[in-house]
Each structure stands twice: as structure tokens, then as C-alpha cells.
Design an enzyme around this catalytic site. Structure first.
Site, PDB file in Angstrom:
ATOM      1  N   GLY A 140       0.794  -1.220   0.000  1.00  0.00           N
ATOM      2  CA  GLY A 140       0.000   0.000   0.000  1.00  0.00           C
ATOM      3  C   GLY A 140       0.826   1.268   0.000  1.00  0.00           C
ATOM      4  O   GLY A 140       0.473   2.254  -0.662  1.00  0.00           O
ATOM      5  N   THR A 141       1.935   1.277   0.722  1.00  0.00           N
ATOM      6  CA  THR A 141       2.748   2.495   0.812  1.00  0.00           C
ATOM      7  C   THR A 141       3.326   2.878  -0.536  1.00  0.00           C
ATOM      8  O   THR A 141       3.269   4.047  -0.943  1.00  0.00           O
ATOM      9  CB  THR A 141       3.874   2.302   1.847  1.00  0.00           C
ATOM     10  OG1 THR A 141       3.287   2.174   3.153  1.00  0.00           O
ATOM     11  CG2 THR A 141       4.820   3.488   1.856  1.00  0.00           C
ATOM     12  N   ASN A 151      -7.634   3.603   9.275  1.00  0.00           N
ATOM     13  CA  ASN A 151      -7.064   2.391   9.853  1.00  0.00           C
ATOM     14  C   ASN A 151      -7.054   2.379  11.371  1.00  0.00           C
ATOM     15  O   ASN A 151      -6.858   1.324  11.981  1.00  0.00           O
ATOM     16  CB  ASN A 151      -5.636   2.184   9.332  1.00  0.00           C
ATOM     17  CG  ASN A 151      -4.753   3.388   9.587  1.00  0.00           C
ATOM     18  OD1 ASN A 151      -5.054   4.492   9.129  1.00  0.00           O
ATOM     19  ND2 ASN A 151      -3.657   3.203  10.294  1.00  0.00           N
ATOM     20  N   GLN A 155      -7.602  -0.578   3.764  1.00  0.00           N
ATOM     21  CA  GLN A 155      -8.382  -1.223   4.820  1.00  0.00           C
ATOM     22  C   GLN A 155      -9.729  -1.767   4.338  1.00  0.00           C
ATOM     23  O   GLN A 155     -10.363  -2.543   5.055  1.00  0.00           O
ATOM     24  CB  GLN A 155      -8.617  -0.252   5.985  1.00  0.00           C
ATOM     25  CG  GLN A 155      -7.380   0.068   6.799  1.00  0.00           C
ATOM     26  CD  GLN A 155      -6.858  -1.124   7.595  1.00  0.00           C
ATOM     27  OE1 GLN A 155      -7.587  -2.059   7.901  1.00  0.00           O
ATOM     28  NE2 GLN A 155      -5.583  -1.082   7.952  1.00  0.00           N
ATOM     29  N   ALA A 202      -2.111  -6.866   0.163  1.00  0.00           N
ATOM     30  CA  ALA A 202      -2.712  -8.199   0.285  1.00  0.00           C
ATOM     31  C   ALA A 202      -2.795  -8.707   1.714  1.00  0.00           C
ATOM     32  O   ALA A 202      -3.706  -9.462   2.062  1.00  0.00           O
ATOM     33  CB  ALA A 202      -1.914  -9.198  -0.568  1.00  0.00           C
ATOM     34  N   HIS A 203      -1.863  -8.291   2.565  1.00  0.00           N
ATOM     35  CA  HIS A 203      -1.827  -8.859   3.918  1.00  0.00           C
ATOM     36  C   HIS A 203      -2.965  -8.367   4.810  1.00  0.00           C
ATOM     37  O   HIS A 203      -3.141  -8.866   5.917  1.00  0.00           O
ATOM     38  CB  HIS A 203      -0.464  -8.605   4.575  1.00  0.00           C
ATOM     39  CG  HIS A 203      -0.217  -7.177   4.972  1.00  0.00           C
ATOM     40  ND1 HIS A 203      -0.276  -6.752   6.279  1.00  0.00           N
ATOM     41  CD2 HIS A 203       0.102  -6.082   4.239  1.00  0.00           C
ATOM     42  CE1 HIS A 203       0.002  -5.458   6.338  1.00  0.00           C
ATOM     43  NE2 HIS A 203       0.228  -5.030   5.110  1.00  0.00           N
ATOM     44  N   THR A 205      12.184  -7.236 -10.831  1.00  0.00           N
ATOM     45  CA  THR A 205      11.565  -8.548 -10.993  1.00  0.00           C
ATOM     46  C   THR A 205      10.341  -8.673 -10.098  1.00  0.00           C
ATOM     47  O   THR A 205      10.378  -8.332  -8.917  1.00  0.00           O
ATOM     48  CB  THR A 205      12.580  -9.659 -10.638  1.00  0.00           C
ATOM     49  OG1 THR A 205      13.713  -9.528 -11.500  1.00  0.00           O
ATOM     50  CG2 THR A 205      11.968 -11.036 -10.808  1.00  0.00           C
ATOM     51  N   CYS A 243       2.287   0.773  11.658  1.00  0.00           N
ATOM     52  CA  CYS A 243       3.378   1.437  10.946  1.00  0.00           C
ATOM     53  C   CYS A 243       3.989   2.558  11.780  1.00  0.00           C
ATOM     54  O   CYS A 243       5.039   3.083  11.452  1.00  0.00           O
ATOM     55  CB  CYS A 243       2.879   2.003   9.616  1.00  0.00           C
ATOM     56  SG  CYS A 243       2.185   0.737   8.524  1.00  0.00           S
TER      57      CYS A 243
END
Length: 376
Positions: free
Chosen positions: A70-71, A150, A178, A199-200, A236, A326
Site C-alpha cells: 500500500g505504501t 485504519n 483497509q 494483500a496482507h 523482478t 506502521c
């Protein structure tokens, strides 16, 4: 008993997601940029994941760009708006994630942009009238407002802000980290120019996300290098992370209504039980109205031992948070709570829930909180 009530920080990886990822960790390991069969196999997996994500959001695969999370996606959206789309004025709020706030503050400090903060209501909602005033009185603008906060869970009226951005020709970036995977978001029905994902936050792997870029706009890369992501992000690709992201989003959205009902039930149950167990308890932000169903920010009564609350919960096996993970290394308190006028000398705790949580975990947590706050 072990209780994990910090799902806004991160979630456990679903076993089905891991199973989807494993072949791309060991068996299918080719570099997706290679033209031989090993590379073609992994390139096909990435493009299949892109198609899956795009279909779930009702957008074109060409509008999805995979990132490290996200960042990075927020940074890409903001820098692209300023350096590629001619934005000189940005409207945000003081309760945004630091991925947005710190990026914009640096651009403002360097005099690249003019930065305005939209007013907030006492409960922490965006003042739409003030937002329109800021749009009326300024040149081409970027609106950068998160879909759900959040820390306190407040939801942005995405459709209303989208209509304002269209009315005034503004670029609209929404940090949807979120809410992605927790709501059925149709980006054809609600126009945004940029939306972000990690994704987490919905039982996928860490270190991977994406930026949605509306096909009506054209931007340049944030990270230069190779030709990956259709020349939009050098480096990559995180192959198995991307495969896992797509599977996690698919699983989250195929049962989203059931998850919402279960998690909202846990949240409302905890609110009711807290009120019964601890006199003077309140809730920061919107609480249960126009609020993210996975987040509950509790404002506890004052106590001389307030700095020990999270430590005591941890000792009891309960994981919760004082704010954004964070910013957990900071000792200045929550910038979100300060922005909405909460007395930060009183303890506030963010409990955030997932499909795995139970009412029994709520009961155990409240028993430990009662021991802390209700002295015999």
C-alpha cells in the site's frame, strides 16, 4: 488463551492462499521476463492474477499495477498526480495514513504543491461542504482521502467525493488498503483515478499490493528499471506474492457478506459487553455508524497505569494496538486521535477483527480489561 485482535495491522495467511503460492516458490521459479518456457509459465501466472483482480473490481487488467504494498502504491499515485498530471494543489485530511501524509508534507515543504487539510467533524468524518469550498477556490486539485481510517474505522462516502472530483475536474486518489477485500468495490460504478491495495490486510501475503490506475489517465513510473508491469514498475515481480494476492482477494470477496455479518456481530458484541463491564468506556470515531466493521477504537476511563494497558493485554496473550502498526515505534501518541480532539492522556486501544475471531475471545479479553480497570 491467545487472542489476535490486531487484524488492521495484518492478518494470518489463509491456507488456501499458501497452497496457491507454493508451486511458484519451488516448481515454477522462472523469471517472468525470460522468454523460455520457465519464464513464460510464470509470466502467464502473473497475467492470470491480474485478470482475476481486475474482474473482481470490474476494471480492465491494464488498469492494475502490482507493487510492494500500500505504501508504494500511495506514493506512486501521489507523485504521478503531481509530476505527470499537473496537480499543484492537494486536499487531504489530518487522519490519513502516514504513507499519504508524510509524502504530501514533503512535497509541500519543497514547495512543489499547495497543501490543504479538509475539516473533520467531531466524530472524525470528512466535512464535504468544506471539501467543496477547497475545490472551488483552487486550481486543478488532487483529493487524497482514505476509504476507511485504519485507526478509528470511519468510512469515506466514496461516491459523494467521486462526484465532487468529477464536478471540479479533480484527480481522486483513495487509499483503500483497509477496505479492499472487505467490501465488494465496483470501480466502474464509483469513479476514482487511483485506488490502493495491500494483500496482507485480507489474509494474503505481506510485501505485495497493487495500484489501480483509471484508464482515462496516463502516468509515468515511480520506479525505473526494466520493462516489468508494462514499463510502469522496474524490478523482478514478486511472483508468488502476486499469485497469493489474487487468490486471497478471490476468497475474501466470494464470502464477503458472510464475513461482514460475522465480524460486525463480534464488534457489536464487544461494544455492548464493554459498556456493561467498564463504567465510563467510550468509542473513538464513528463507532458503529458509517464505520469499518473490522475496527473498534475504545476510549477507556483515565487511570494512573494507562501506559501499562497494552503491556498487560500482551502478557495475557491478547494482541491489540494503540494505533497504526506502521507508527508503533513512535511515542507521540496517535496523530489520528489528536486530530479529532481525543484526550490522548486517556488510554485508547484499537481492536480489529477477522473472520477467525469469536465471542469467546471477546469474553476473555473483557475479563482481563475488567481486572485492569475495575478495582476491587
Amino acid at each position: 488463551m491467545k487472542v489476535y485482535f490486531d487484524n488492521a495491522a495484518t492478518t494470518t495467511l489463509d491456507k488456501e492462499v499458501l497452497n496457491e503460492m507454493l508451486p511458484y516458490m519451488m516448481e515454477h521459479f522462472g523469471n517472468p521476463s525470460s522468454i523460455h518456457s520457465f519464464g513464460r509459465k510464470t509470466r502467464a501466472a502473473i497475467e492470470e492474477a491480474r485478470k482475476k483482480v481486475a474482474k473482481l473490481l470490474n476494471v480492465s487488467p491494464s488498469e492494475i499495477f502490482f507493487t510492494s504494498g500500500g505504501t508504494e502504491a500511495d506514493n506512486m499515485a501521489i507523485h504521478s498526480s503531481v509530476y505527470d498530471l499537473g496537480v499543484k494543489h492537494v486536499i487531504t485530511s489530518k487522519i490519513e495514513h502516514h504513507a499519504v501524509l508524510h509524502t504530501l508534507e514533503k512535497l509541500a515543504k519543497d514547495k512543489v504543491i499547495k497543501l490543504n487539510f479538509v475539516n473533520l467533524t467531531p466524530k472524525g468524518h470528512i466535512d464535504l461542504n468544506h471539501l467543496e469550498e477547497l475545490l472551488q477556490n483552487n486550481e486543478k486539485s488532487l483529493i487524497s482521502l482514505m476509504h476507511a481510517n485504519n485507526e478509528i474505522g470511519n468510512l469515506l462516502p466514496l461516491k459523494d467525493v467521486s462526484e465532487l472530483s468529477t464536478k471540479y475536474g479533480a484527480i481522486f486518489h483513495s487509499d483503500t488498503v483497509q477496505t479492499m477485500g472487505h467490501y465488494d468495490i465496483d470501480l466502474q460504478k464509483t469513479k476514482v483515478h487511483f485506488a490502493t491495495c495491500a494483500a496482507h490486510k485480507f489474509h494474503g501475503p505481506k510485501g505485495v499490493g497493487f495500484l489501480y490506475v483509471n484508464g482515462d489517465i496516463k502516468i509515468n513510473p515511480l520506479i525505473y528499471g526494466g520493462a516489468q508491469e508494462r514499463n510502469m514498475r522496474g524490478g523482478t515481480e514478486n511472483l508468488y506474492g502476486i499469485v497469493g494476492l489474487a487468490k486471497a482477494l478471490e476468497l475474501a470477496l466470494q464470502d464477503v457478506k458472510a464475513h461482514q455479518e460475522h465480524i460486525q456481530g463480534i464488534k457489536l458484541y464487544m461494544m455492548a459487553e464493554l459498556k456493561k463491564a467498564i463504567p465510563g468506556v467510550e468509542f473513538n470515531g464513528a463507532g458503529d455508524t458509517n464505520c469499518l466493521y473490522t475496527v473498534l477504537n475504545v476510549y477507556f476511563p483515565p487511570t494512573k497505569d494507562s501506559e501499562m494497558l497494552l503491556f498487560n493485554l500482551d502478557i495475557a496473550g491478547i494482541a491489540a494496538s494503540g494505533g497504526s502498526a506502521c507508527s508503533s515505534g513512535s511515542d507521540v501518541g496517535s496523530h489520528v486521535l489528536r486530530a479529532i480532539g481525543v484526550d490522548v492522556t486517556r488510554p485508547s486501544v484499537r481492536f480489529s477483527f477477522s473472520k477467525h475471531n469469536t465471542k469467546e475471545e471477546v469474553d476473555y479479553t473483557i475479563s482481563k480489561l475488567k481486572e485492569f480497570f475495575v478495582k476491587k
